[in-house]
Scaffold this active site. Structure first.
Site, PDB file in Angstrom:
ATOM      1  CG  HIS A 100       1.418   2.767   8.670  1.00 56.42           C
ATOM      2  ND1 HIS A 100       0.359   1.999   8.654  1.00 56.42           N
ATOM      3  CD2 HIS A 100       1.014   3.815   7.979  1.00 56.42           C
ATOM      4  CE1 HIS A 100      -0.670   2.398   8.013  1.00 56.42           C
ATOM      5  NE2 HIS A 100      -0.152   3.607   7.638  1.00 56.42           N
TER       6      HIS A 100
HETATM    7  C1  UD1 Z   1       2.174   6.718   3.810  1.00 60.29           C
HETATM    8  C2  UD1 Z   1       0.897   7.420   3.908  1.00 60.29           C
HETATM    9  C3  UD1 Z   1      -0.256   6.550   4.553  1.00 60.29           C
HETATM   10  C4  UD1 Z   1      -0.365   5.298   4.277  1.00 60.29           C
HETATM   11  C5  UD1 Z   1       0.959   4.558   4.343  1.00 60.29           C
HETATM   12  C6  UD1 Z   1       0.959   2.996   3.898  1.00 60.29           C
HETATM   13  C7  UD1 Z   1       0.906   9.862   3.825  1.00 60.29           C
HETATM   14  C8  UD1 Z   1       0.938  11.070   4.628  1.00 60.29           C
HETATM   15  N1  UD1 Z   1       1.037   8.823   4.448  1.00 60.29           N
HETATM   16  O1  UD1 Z   1       2.555   6.461   5.354  1.00 60.29           O
HETATM   17  O2  UD1 Z   1      -1.528   7.311   4.448  1.00 60.29           O
HETATM   18  O3  UD1 Z   1      -1.396   4.480   5.164  1.00 60.29           O
HETATM   19  O4  UD1 Z   1       1.769   5.522   3.458  1.00 60.29           O
HETATM   20  O5  UD1 Z   1       2.369   2.699   4.204  1.00 60.29           O
HETATM   21  O6  UD1 Z   1       0.985  10.090   2.748  1.00 60.29           O
HETATM   22  N2  UD1 Z   1      10.319   4.973   4.730  1.00 60.29           N
HETATM   23  C9  UD1 Z   1      11.065   4.138   4.244  1.00 60.29           C
HETATM   24  N3  UD1 Z   1      11.152   3.330   3.084  1.00 60.29           N
HETATM   25  C10 UD1 Z   1      10.040   3.639   2.364  1.00 60.29           C
HETATM   26  C11 UD1 Z   1       9.086   4.658   2.613  1.00 60.29           C
HETATM   27  C12 UD1 Z   1       9.192   5.294   3.931  1.00 60.29           C
HETATM   28  O7  UD1 Z   1      12.289   3.917   5.075  1.00 60.29           O
HETATM   29  O8  UD1 Z   1       9.894   3.040   1.249  1.00 60.29           O
HETATM   30  C13 UD1 Z   1      10.611   5.791   5.926  1.00 60.29           C
HETATM   31  C14 UD1 Z   1      10.922   7.090   5.739  1.00 60.29           C
HETATM   32  O9  UD1 Z   1      11.874   7.155   7.002  1.00 60.29           O
HETATM   33  C15 UD1 Z   1       9.817   7.944   6.012  1.00 60.29           C
HETATM   34  C16 UD1 Z   1       8.706   7.151   6.843  1.00 60.29           C
HETATM   35  O10 UD1 Z   1       8.965   5.791   6.758  1.00 60.29           O
HETATM   36  O11 UD1 Z   1      10.284   9.048   6.518  1.00 60.29           O
HETATM   37  C17 UD1 Z   1       7.470   7.563   6.556  1.00 60.29           C
HETATM   38  O12 UD1 Z   1       7.190   7.334   5.141  1.00 60.29           O
HETATM   39  P1  UD1 Z   1       6.056   8.294   4.647  1.00 60.29           P
HETATM   40  O13 UD1 Z   1       5.970   7.996   3.189  1.00 60.29           O
HETATM   41  O14 UD1 Z   1       6.192   9.838   4.931  1.00 60.29           O
HETATM   42  O15 UD1 Z   1       4.575   7.871   5.260  1.00 60.29           O
HETATM   43  P2  UD1 Z   1       4.208   6.482   5.909  1.00 60.29           P
HETATM   44  O16 UD1 Z   1       4.286   6.374   7.134  1.00 60.29           O
HETATM   45  O17 UD1 Z   1       4.808   5.380   4.859  1.00 60.29           O
END
Ligand code: UD1
Length: 352
Positions: free
Chosen positions: A205
């Site tokens: 991820h």
């Molecule tokens: C985040 C953390 C990372 C952690 C990870 C665990 C930051 C910068 N990164 O990364 O350190 O290891 O969580 O999972 O804080 N999305 C969904 N549903 C959700 C959440 C996210 O669809 O419930 C999608 C969205 O398109 C979003 C993308 O995932 O833009 C990324 O989510 P984000 O919270 O920005 O970071 P993670 O990649 O989950």
């Protein structure tokens, strides 16, 4: 003492579980704030229900966005919550945007901040997680380090006086859950049509792996070339980025599945031949369960897993070979503590 925990992303819910239990046992008042960074049922709710974490007292519902949008919205939403609850400690976890936002919001209104999982470093300043953890450590008043290595990083940055080594709270919860799911293996193997020690579990991820199309394509090729089935538990970021780049995930050995709840994940990894991941938590979980791990990164924060021979860092084209390597030598080493880290966290907060 009144503790206010701020969480938002999946690994933080796992870390919160033993801390919430330790607060309850010690009779400590504990307020839980969920930023909403992760909002999908499979990344959030399922962890609260299966790990018996109390329902958050406050839900900020921030959701996805650019780093600035997400972090900025959290800062604005957290400030009134912190002022209303006025806790003795604001406890922040790990290295996500929720961690940094909470630490910054708290320090600006003069509330003491404790950082759980302080002192981890990848020394890769291109990772958002590295910015978050360095800035949070230098903002916090109390640094709760999981290992001696983490404490040594803090000492080098002039933060030794604020540091306490407590052990790793994820190891607390892992051992409790692993004991509770012994026996769950056969049913899970049947559900996934896998044989014991005949498959690997994969997760990906991190922005550094998903956001560049060429790198992501090379990693998928690496997974596809493994000589046994690879169960890829696809994080929403991975699915979104693969779709954006026009890449298929289910190539060769790869079977794609949605993310699992924590007890199922632990039961499945216990039965696996190996783990292939870029997750910090999963590298340690594999080590604690003595399942060889292949980490698709150029560095790791959990250096003990590599030093003890249970984890290797692999480039995309090295995945297939790394994932079939021989089982490492057995070890009794316990660099992540004795399973009582969360009790030490609550003790440290109650004393200071
Ligand atoms: C985040 C953390 C990372 C952690 C990870 C665990 C930051 C910068 N990164 O990364 O350190 O290891 O969580 O999972 O804080 N999305 C969904 N549903 C959700 C959440 C996210 O669809 O419930 C999608 C969205 O398109 C979003 C993308 O995932 O833009 C990324 O989510 P984000 O919270 O920005 O970071 P993670 O990649 O989950």
């Amino acid at each position: 003492v009144k503790i206010l925990s701020v969480v938002g992303a999946r690994p933080q819910f796992v870390k919160l579980a033993p801390v919430a239990a330790a607060c309850a046992t010690a009779g400590v008042e504990h307020v839980i704030v969920h930023t909403g960074q992760h909002y999908d049922e499979l990344l959030s709710d399922v962890f609260f229900s299966t790990l018996q974490i109390p329902t958050p007292d406050v839900q900020l519902g921030i959701g996805s966005g650019s780093h600035a949008e997400q972090t900025g919205a959290m800062l604005t939403a957290l400030e009134p919550v912190l002022l209303t609850h006025s806790p003795d400690w604001v406890l922040v976890y790990g290295d996500t945007n929720s961690t940094l936002a909470a630490a910054l919001a708290a320090v600006k209104v003069h509330l003491p901040v404790a950082h759980l999982e302080a002192g981890l470093r990848s020394f890769n300043r291109r990772m958002p997680e590295e910015h978050n953890r360095v800035l949070t450590d230098h903002t916090a008043d109390l640094l709760l380090a999981p290992t001696d290595v983490a404490a040594s990083h803090l000492a080098r940055e002039g933060l030794a006086e604020r540091t306490v080594v407590v052990g790793d709270v994820m190891t607390d919860v892992l051992h409790q859950v692993a004991a509770a799911v012994t026996g769950a293996g056969p049913e899970l193997l049947e559900r996934f049509r896998m044989t014991a020690r005949g498959f690997s579990v994969a997760t990906l991820h991190r922005a550094e792996n998903t956001d560049d199309p060429a790198r992501l394509a090379a990693i998928i090729d690496g997974l596809a070339a493994v000589d046994h089935p690879v169960l890829l538990l696809a994080h929403p970021r991975l699915r979104a980025k693969a779709a954006e780049h026009g890449l298929r995930l289910d190539l060769g050995s790869v079977r794609v599945h949605e993310p699992l709840g924590y007890p199922d994940l632990v039961a499945l990894v216990s039965q696996a031949r190996g783990v292939i991941t870029d997750s910090g938590g999963l590298q340690k979980e594999a080590f604690e369960l003595r399942v060889p791990c292949t980490t698709v990164r150029t560095e790791t924060e959990w250096v003990e897993t590599v030093e003890l021979g249970w984890n290797v860092l692999a480039r995309p084209e090295e995945i297939a070979v790394a994932a079939t390597r021989a089982q490492p030598a057995a070890t009794e080493a316990a660099p992540y503590g004795d399973g009582h880290a969360a009790e030490r966290v609550v003790e440290a907060l109650a004393q200071t």
